[in-house]
Design an enzyme around this catalytic site. Structure first.
Site, PDB file in Angstrom:
ATOM      1  CG  HIS A  71      63.473  49.223  10.893  1.00  0.00           C
ATOM      2  ND1 HIS A  71      63.667  48.136  11.702  1.00  0.00           N
ATOM      3  CD2 HIS A  71      62.311  49.004  10.263  1.00  0.00           C
ATOM      4  CE1 HIS A  71      62.654  47.303  11.556  1.00  0.00           C
ATOM      5  NE2 HIS A  71      61.813  47.809  10.707  1.00  0.00           N
ATOM      6  CG  HIS A 119      55.490  51.609   7.822  1.00  0.00           C
ATOM      7  ND1 HIS A 119      54.746  50.500   7.541  1.00  0.00           N
ATOM      8  CD2 HIS A 119      56.277  51.807   6.729  1.00  0.00           C
ATOM      9  CE1 HIS A 119      55.069  50.037   6.357  1.00  0.00           C
ATOM     10  NE2 HIS A 119      55.991  50.818   5.830  1.00  0.00           N
ATOM     11  CG  HIS A 125      59.247  54.252   3.965  1.00  0.00           C
ATOM     12  ND1 HIS A 125      60.144  53.242   4.255  1.00  0.00           N
ATOM     13  CD2 HIS A 125      58.030  53.652   3.915  1.00  0.00           C
ATOM     14  CE1 HIS A 125      59.504  52.091   4.362  1.00  0.00           C
ATOM     15  NE2 HIS A 125      58.210  52.302   4.162  1.00  0.00           N
ATOM     16  CD  GLU A 172      60.186  52.561   0.852  1.00  0.00           C
ATOM     17  OE1 GLU A 172      59.179  51.839   0.961  1.00  0.00           O
ATOM     18  OE2 GLU A 172      61.342  52.177   1.175  1.00  0.00           O
ATOM     19  CG  HIS A 205      54.327  52.341   2.689  1.00  0.00           C
ATOM     20  ND1 HIS A 205      55.622  51.900   2.653  1.00  0.00           N
ATOM     21  CD2 HIS A 205      54.118  53.005   1.523  1.00  0.00           C
ATOM     22  CE1 HIS A 205      56.176  52.278   1.511  1.00  0.00           C
ATOM     23  NE2 HIS A 205      55.285  52.960   0.809  1.00  0.00           N
ATOM     24  CB  THR A 247      59.970  48.795   0.451  1.00  0.00           C
ATOM     25  OG1 THR A 247      59.550  49.303   1.730  1.00  0.00           O
ATOM     26  CG2 THR A 247      58.857  48.988  -0.569  1.00  0.00           C
ATOM     27  CB  THR A 248      61.950  46.453   4.999  1.00  0.00           C
ATOM     28  OG1 THR A 248      60.797  45.718   5.436  1.00  0.00           O
ATOM     29  CG2 THR A 248      61.645  47.931   5.045  1.00  0.00           C
TER      30      THR A 248
HETATM   31  C1  SG5 Z   1      58.585  48.893   7.752  1.00  0.00           C
HETATM   32  O1  SG5 Z   1      58.247  48.378   6.457  1.00  0.00           O
HETATM   33  C2  SG5 Z   1      57.610  48.387   8.797  1.00  0.00           C
HETATM   34  C3  SG5 Z   1      57.379  46.903   8.689  1.00  0.00           C
HETATM   35  C4  SG5 Z   1      57.000  46.553   7.276  1.00  0.00           C
HETATM   36  C5  SG5 Z   1      58.083  46.986   6.340  1.00  0.00           C
HETATM   37  O2  SG5 Z   1      59.866  48.487   8.073  1.00  0.00           O
HETATM   38  O3  SG5 Z   1      58.181  48.525  10.065  1.00  0.00           O
HETATM   39  C6  SG5 Z   1      57.817  49.500  10.840  1.00  0.00           C
HETATM   40  O4  SG5 Z   1      57.097  50.403  10.527  1.00  0.00           O
HETATM   41  C7  SG5 Z   1      58.422  49.326  12.189  1.00  0.00           C
HETATM   42  C8  SG5 Z   1      58.194  50.391  13.156  1.00  0.00           C
HETATM   43  O5  SG5 Z   1      56.337  46.539   9.563  1.00  0.00           O
HETATM   44  C9  SG5 Z   1      56.637  45.702  10.580  1.00  0.00           C
HETATM   45  O6  SG5 Z   1      57.747  45.448  10.922  1.00  0.00           O
HETATM   46  C10 SG5 Z   1      55.419  45.071  11.202  1.00  0.00           C
HETATM   47  C11 SG5 Z   1      55.390  43.583  11.008  1.00  0.00           C
HETATM   48  O7  SG5 Z   1      56.820  45.142   7.208  1.00  0.00           O
HETATM   49  C12 SG5 Z   1      55.572  44.637   7.112  1.00  0.00           C
HETATM   50  O8  SG5 Z   1      54.574  45.328   7.073  1.00  0.00           O
HETATM   51  C13 SG5 Z   1      55.522  43.139   7.036  1.00  0.00           C
HETATM   52  C14 SG5 Z   1      54.149  42.615   6.923  1.00  0.00           C
HETATM   53  C15 SG5 Z   1      57.755  46.683   4.888  1.00  0.00           C
HETATM   54  O9  SG5 Z   1      56.500  47.225   4.565  1.00  0.00           O
HETATM   55  S1  SG5 Z   1      56.355  48.043   3.291  1.00  0.00           S
HETATM   56  O10 SG5 Z   1      56.664  47.202   2.160  1.00  0.00           O
HETATM   57  O11 SG5 Z   1      55.007  48.548   3.302  1.00  0.00           O
HETATM   58  N1  SG5 Z   1      57.392  49.232   3.309  1.00  0.00           N
HETATM   59 ZN    ZN Z   2      56.796  50.950   3.996  1.00  0.00          ZN
END
Ligand code: SG5
Ligand code: ZN
Length: 263
Positions: A67, A92, A94, A105, A118, A199-200
Protein backbone atom coordinates in the site's frame (compact mmCIF):
# COMPACT_ATOMS: atom_id res chain seq x y z
CA UNK A 1 -5.24 -9.62 2.19
CA UNK A 2 -5.26 -5.96 3.05
CA UNK A 3 -8.60 -4.78 1.62
CA UNK A 4 -8.74 -1.93 4.09
CA UNK A 5 -6.06 0.01 2.32
CA UNK A 6 -7.81 0.31 -0.98
CA UNK A 7 -8.78 3.92 -0.61
CA UNK A 8 -11.61 4.05 -3.16
CA UNK A 9 -13.62 0.83 -3.80
CA UNK A 10 -16.67 0.02 -1.60
CA UNK A 11 -14.14 -1.33 0.85
CA UNK A 12 -12.33 2.00 0.88
CA UNK A 13 -11.65 4.50 3.62
CA UNK A 14 -15.35 5.06 4.44
CA UNK A 15 -15.46 1.45 5.64
CA UNK A 16 -12.38 1.70 7.85
CA UNK A 17 -14.30 2.51 11.09
CA UNK A 18 -16.28 -0.75 10.89
CA UNK A 19 -13.16 -2.77 11.46
CA UNK A 20 -11.01 -0.08 13.06
CA UNK A 21 -13.14 2.03 15.44
CA UNK A 22 -10.43 4.67 15.98
CA UNK A 23 -10.76 5.64 12.29
CA UNK A 24 -14.22 7.03 13.14
CA UNK A 25 -13.05 8.63 16.36
CA UNK A 26 -11.43 11.85 17.50
CA UNK A 27 -8.15 13.60 16.62
CA UNK A 28 -8.14 12.16 13.09
CA UNK A 29 -5.65 13.11 10.37
CA UNK A 30 -5.05 14.47 7.79
CA UNK A 31 -6.74 17.88 7.99
CA UNK A 32 -7.07 21.05 5.96
CA UNK A 33 -5.12 24.06 7.26
CA UNK A 34 -7.27 27.17 6.93
CA UNK A 35 -7.16 30.46 8.78
CA UNK A 36 -10.06 29.91 11.24
CA UNK A 37 -8.18 27.12 13.01
CA UNK A 38 -4.62 28.49 12.94
CA UNK A 39 -3.04 30.13 15.99
CA UNK A 40 0.44 31.63 16.19
CA UNK A 41 2.58 30.16 18.99
CA UNK A 42 5.88 31.90 19.74
CA UNK A 43 7.14 28.83 21.63
CA UNK A 44 7.45 26.74 18.46
CA UNK A 45 11.19 26.61 17.83
CA UNK A 46 12.91 25.10 14.79
CA UNK A 47 13.44 21.37 15.33
CA UNK A 48 16.94 19.97 15.71
CA UNK A 49 17.91 16.81 13.89
CA UNK A 50 20.45 14.50 15.48
CA UNK A 51 22.22 11.80 13.47
CA UNK A 52 20.25 12.58 10.30
CA UNK A 53 23.45 12.59 8.25
CA UNK A 54 23.82 8.84 7.78
CA UNK A 55 27.08 7.54 6.26
CA UNK A 56 26.81 5.71 2.93
CA UNK A 57 28.29 2.62 4.54
CA UNK A 58 25.03 2.27 6.51
CA UNK A 59 22.14 1.02 4.40
CA UNK A 60 18.41 1.57 4.63
CA UNK A 61 15.92 -1.12 3.61
CA UNK A 62 13.34 0.16 1.11
CA UNK A 63 10.24 -2.06 0.88
CA UNK A 64 6.96 -2.16 -1.06
CA UNK A 65 4.37 -3.54 1.35
CA UNK A 66 1.41 -3.38 -1.05
CA UNK A 67 0.00 0.00 0.00
CA UNK A 68 3.01 2.30 0.14
CA UNK A 69 6.76 2.26 -0.13
CA UNK A 70 8.63 2.56 3.11
CA UNK A 71 12.30 3.03 4.03
CA UNK A 72 13.44 1.94 7.48
CA UNK A 73 15.60 4.55 9.20
CA UNK A 74 18.45 4.29 11.66
CA UNK A 75 17.71 4.31 15.42
CA UNK A 76 20.65 6.72 15.73
CA UNK A 77 18.44 9.40 14.13
CA UNK A 78 16.38 11.53 16.51
CA UNK A 79 14.62 14.89 16.88
CA UNK A 80 15.10 17.46 19.67
CA UNK A 81 12.91 20.39 20.61
CA UNK A 82 9.69 18.42 20.92
CA UNK A 83 8.08 17.63 24.30
CA UNK A 84 9.98 14.32 24.40
CA UNK A 85 12.93 12.81 22.57
CA UNK A 86 11.73 10.99 19.47
CA UNK A 87 13.68 8.34 17.53
CA UNK A 88 13.24 7.76 13.79
CA UNK A 89 11.53 4.59 12.57
CA UNK A 90 10.72 4.86 8.86
CA UNK A 91 9.73 7.20 6.08
CA UNK A 92 7.08 6.67 3.43
CA UNK A 93 5.15 8.62 0.80
CA UNK A 94 1.57 9.30 -0.27
CA UNK A 95 0.73 10.28 -3.85
CA UNK A 96 -1.99 10.60 -6.49
CA UNK A 97 -1.99 9.30 -10.04
CA UNK A 98 -0.64 10.33 -13.41
CA UNK A 99 -3.85 12.08 -14.50
CA UNK A 100 -4.48 14.10 -11.37
CA UNK A 101 -1.34 15.02 -9.52
CA UNK A 102 -2.99 15.82 -6.19
CA UNK A 103 -1.67 13.25 -3.82
CA UNK A 104 -0.94 15.03 -0.53
CA UNK A 105 -2.84 14.10 2.62
CA UNK A 106 -2.77 17.51 4.30
CA UNK A 107 -4.21 20.43 2.36
CA UNK A 108 -3.79 24.20 2.73
CA UNK A 109 -6.94 26.30 2.26
CA UNK A 110 -8.48 23.36 0.43
CA UNK A 111 -5.54 22.93 -1.93
CA UNK A 112 -3.81 19.58 -2.37
CA UNK A 113 -0.11 19.34 -3.09
CA UNK A 114 1.36 16.79 -5.52
CA UNK A 115 2.52 14.27 -2.89
CA UNK A 116 3.60 14.09 0.75
CA UNK A 117 6.54 12.56 2.64
CA UNK A 118 6.10 11.28 6.22
CA UNK A 119 9.04 10.62 8.54
CA UNK A 120 7.70 8.59 11.46
CA UNK A 121 9.37 8.82 14.90
CA UNK A 122 8.42 7.31 18.26
CA UNK A 123 8.75 8.65 21.80
CA UNK A 124 11.89 6.82 22.91
CA UNK A 125 11.93 8.60 26.25
CA UNK A 126 8.80 6.70 27.33
CA UNK A 127 8.53 3.62 25.09
CA UNK A 128 10.98 0.86 24.11
CA UNK A 129 9.94 0.61 20.45
CA UNK A 130 7.42 1.81 17.88
CA UNK A 131 4.98 -1.05 18.54
CA UNK A 132 4.67 -0.04 22.18
CA UNK A 133 4.36 3.64 21.25
CA UNK A 134 1.99 3.60 18.28
CA UNK A 135 -1.28 3.46 20.27
CA UNK A 136 -0.26 5.87 23.04
CA UNK A 137 -1.46 9.49 23.03
CA UNK A 138 2.14 10.74 23.31
CA UNK A 139 3.65 7.89 21.32
CA UNK A 140 4.54 9.23 17.85
CA UNK A 141 5.82 12.32 16.07
CA UNK A 142 5.55 12.50 12.29
CA UNK A 143 7.28 15.12 10.12
CA UNK A 144 5.41 15.86 6.90
CA UNK A 145 6.80 17.47 3.75
CA UNK A 146 4.54 18.67 0.93
CA UNK A 147 5.68 18.34 -2.70
CA UNK A 148 5.26 20.64 -5.67
CA UNK A 149 6.59 20.56 -9.20
CA UNK A 150 9.89 22.31 -9.91
CA UNK A 151 13.42 21.44 -10.96
CA UNK A 152 14.88 17.94 -10.70
CA UNK A 153 15.64 17.10 -7.05
CA UNK A 154 18.89 15.09 -6.69
CA UNK A 155 18.29 14.36 -2.99
CA UNK A 156 14.94 12.62 -3.55
CA UNK A 157 16.49 10.76 -6.47
CA UNK A 158 18.67 8.93 -3.91
CA UNK A 159 15.43 7.09 -2.99
CA UNK A 160 13.45 7.30 -6.22
CA UNK A 161 16.19 5.65 -8.32
CA UNK A 162 15.52 2.42 -6.41
CA UNK A 163 11.79 2.29 -7.16
CA UNK A 164 12.34 0.04 -10.19
CA UNK A 165 13.58 -2.62 -7.77
CA UNK A 166 10.50 -2.54 -5.53
CA UNK A 167 7.73 -2.49 -8.15
CA UNK A 168 5.85 -5.38 -6.58
CA UNK A 169 4.54 -6.22 -3.14
CA UNK A 170 7.10 -7.58 -0.68
CA UNK A 171 10.11 -6.57 -2.79
CA UNK A 172 13.02 -4.98 -0.92
CA UNK A 173 16.21 -3.17 -1.83
CA UNK A 174 19.09 -1.60 0.12
CA UNK A 175 19.66 2.16 -0.19
CA UNK A 176 23.04 3.66 0.81
CA UNK A 177 22.86 6.16 3.67
CA UNK A 178 22.72 9.91 2.97
CA UNK A 179 21.80 13.09 4.80
CA UNK A 180 18.05 12.67 5.41
CA UNK A 181 17.83 16.38 6.23
CA UNK A 182 18.25 16.97 2.46
CA UNK A 183 14.66 15.71 2.11
CA UNK A 184 13.35 18.56 4.26
CA UNK A 185 12.63 22.07 2.97
CA UNK A 186 15.27 24.77 3.50
CA UNK A 187 13.00 26.67 5.88
CA UNK A 188 12.72 24.48 8.97
CA UNK A 189 11.41 27.31 11.16
CA UNK A 190 7.94 27.59 9.61
CA UNK A 191 5.51 24.75 10.27
CA UNK A 192 2.01 23.65 11.33
CA UNK A 193 1.76 21.69 14.60
CA UNK A 194 -1.26 19.74 15.87
CA UNK A 195 -2.30 16.55 17.62
CA UNK A 196 -3.76 13.98 15.27
CA UNK A 197 -3.65 10.35 14.21
CA UNK A 198 -2.15 7.75 11.93
CA UNK A 199 -3.68 8.33 8.49
CA UNK A 200 -4.13 4.59 7.87
CA UNK A 201 -5.86 1.90 9.93
CA UNK A 202 -5.82 1.47 12.86
CA UNK A 203 -5.88 5.33 12.92
CA UNK A 204 -4.61 5.58 16.50
CA UNK A 205 -4.82 9.17 17.83
CA UNK A 206 -1.15 9.05 18.76
CA UNK A 207 0.64 11.48 16.45
CA UNK A 208 2.15 14.88 17.16
CA UNK A 209 2.20 16.28 13.63
CA UNK A 210 4.72 18.78 12.25
CA UNK A 211 3.86 19.78 8.68
CA UNK A 212 6.43 22.11 7.12
CA UNK A 213 4.93 25.23 5.59
CA UNK A 214 7.25 25.33 2.59
CA UNK A 215 6.99 22.51 0.06
CA UNK A 216 9.98 20.82 -1.53
CA UNK A 217 10.25 20.69 -5.31
CA UNK A 218 10.67 17.59 -7.44
CA UNK A 219 10.50 17.48 -11.22
CA UNK A 220 7.43 16.46 -13.25
CA UNK A 221 9.40 13.38 -14.37
CA UNK A 222 10.22 12.42 -10.78
CA UNK A 223 6.57 12.80 -9.76
CA UNK A 224 5.47 10.68 -12.71
CA UNK A 225 8.04 8.04 -11.74
CA UNK A 226 6.53 7.94 -8.24
CA UNK A 227 2.98 7.77 -9.57
CA UNK A 228 3.70 4.93 -11.98
CA UNK A 229 6.45 3.02 -10.18
CA UNK A 230 4.62 0.49 -8.09
CA UNK A 231 1.96 -2.13 -7.76
CA UNK A 232 -0.04 -3.29 -4.73
CA UNK A 233 0.23 -6.84 -6.07
CA UNK A 234 2.96 -9.44 -6.24
CA UNK A 235 5.03 -9.88 -9.41
CA UNK A 236 3.20 -13.04 -10.51
CA UNK A 237 -0.32 -11.70 -9.86
CA UNK A 238 -2.48 -12.15 -13.01
CA UNK A 239 -4.39 -8.94 -12.17
CA UNK A 240 -1.79 -6.28 -11.35
CA UNK A 241 -3.18 -3.39 -9.27
CA UNK A 242 -1.38 -0.05 -9.60
CA UNK A 243 -0.38 1.67 -6.39
CA UNK A 244 -2.00 5.08 -6.83
CA UNK A 245 -4.05 7.58 -4.79
CA UNK A 246 -2.80 6.22 -1.47
CA UNK A 247 -3.84 9.29 0.50
CA UNK A 248 -6.68 9.63 3.02
CA UNK A 249 -9.23 12.44 2.66
CA UNK A 250 -9.13 15.33 5.12
CA UNK A 251 -10.98 14.78 8.39
CA UNK A 252 -13.26 17.02 10.41
CA UNK A 253 -11.46 19.25 12.85
CA UNK A 254 -14.03 20.31 15.40
CA UNK A 255 -12.97 22.42 18.36
CA UNK A 256 -9.30 21.93 17.82
CA UNK A 257 -6.54 24.36 16.89
CA UNK A 258 -3.44 24.08 14.74
CA UNK A 259 -0.50 26.01 16.14
CA UNK A 260 1.76 27.76 13.67
CA UNK A 261 5.33 28.94 14.16
CA UNK A 262 4.95 31.82 11.66
CA UNK A 263 2.81 34.97 11.38
C1 SG5 B 1 1.81 3.93 5.84
O1 SG5 B 1 1.30 4.86 6.81
C2 SG5 B 1 3.02 3.20 6.40
C3 SG5 B 1 2.78 2.68 7.79
C4 SG5 B 1 2.28 3.80 8.67
C5 SG5 B 1 1.02 4.36 8.10
O2 SG5 B 1 0.82 3.02 5.53
O3 SG5 B 1 3.24 2.04 5.66
C6 SG5 B 1 4.18 1.99 4.77
O4 SG5 B 1 4.84 2.93 4.42
C7 SG5 B 1 4.33 0.61 4.26
C8 SG5 B 1 5.28 0.40 3.17
O5 SG5 B 1 3.99 2.18 8.31
C9 SG5 B 1 4.05 0.86 8.59
O6 SG5 B 1 3.25 0.07 8.22
C10 SG5 B 1 5.21 0.51 9.48
C11 SG5 B 1 4.76 -0.02 10.82
O7 SG5 B 1 2.04 3.26 9.97
C12 SG5 B 1 2.88 3.55 10.98
O8 SG5 B 1 3.86 4.27 10.84
C13 SG5 B 1 2.51 2.93 12.29
C14 SG5 B 1 3.44 3.28 13.37
C15 SG5 B 1 0.47 5.52 8.92
O9 SG5 B 1 1.47 6.48 9.11
S1 SG5 B 1 1.14 7.94 8.85
O10 SG5 B 1 0.10 8.36 9.76
O11 SG5 B 1 2.38 8.66 9.02
N1 SG5 B 1 0.60 8.11 7.38
ZN1 ZN C 1 1.88 8.57 5.99
Amino acid sequence: TDHVLHYLSPDGEKAWPKKYPFCGGVFQSPIDFHKDILQYDSNLLPLEFIGYNVPSTDQFTLINNGHSVKMYLSPTMSIRNLPFEYTASQLHLHWGNRNKSEGSEHTVSGKHFAAELHIVHYNSEKYPDITAAMDKADGLAVLAVLFEIGPFNPSYEKIFRHFRNVKYKDQKVLVPGFDIQELLPDRLDEYYRYEGSLTTPPCYPSVLWTVFRHPVKISQEQLLALETAMYCTESDDPEPLEMVDNFRNVQEFHERLVFISFR
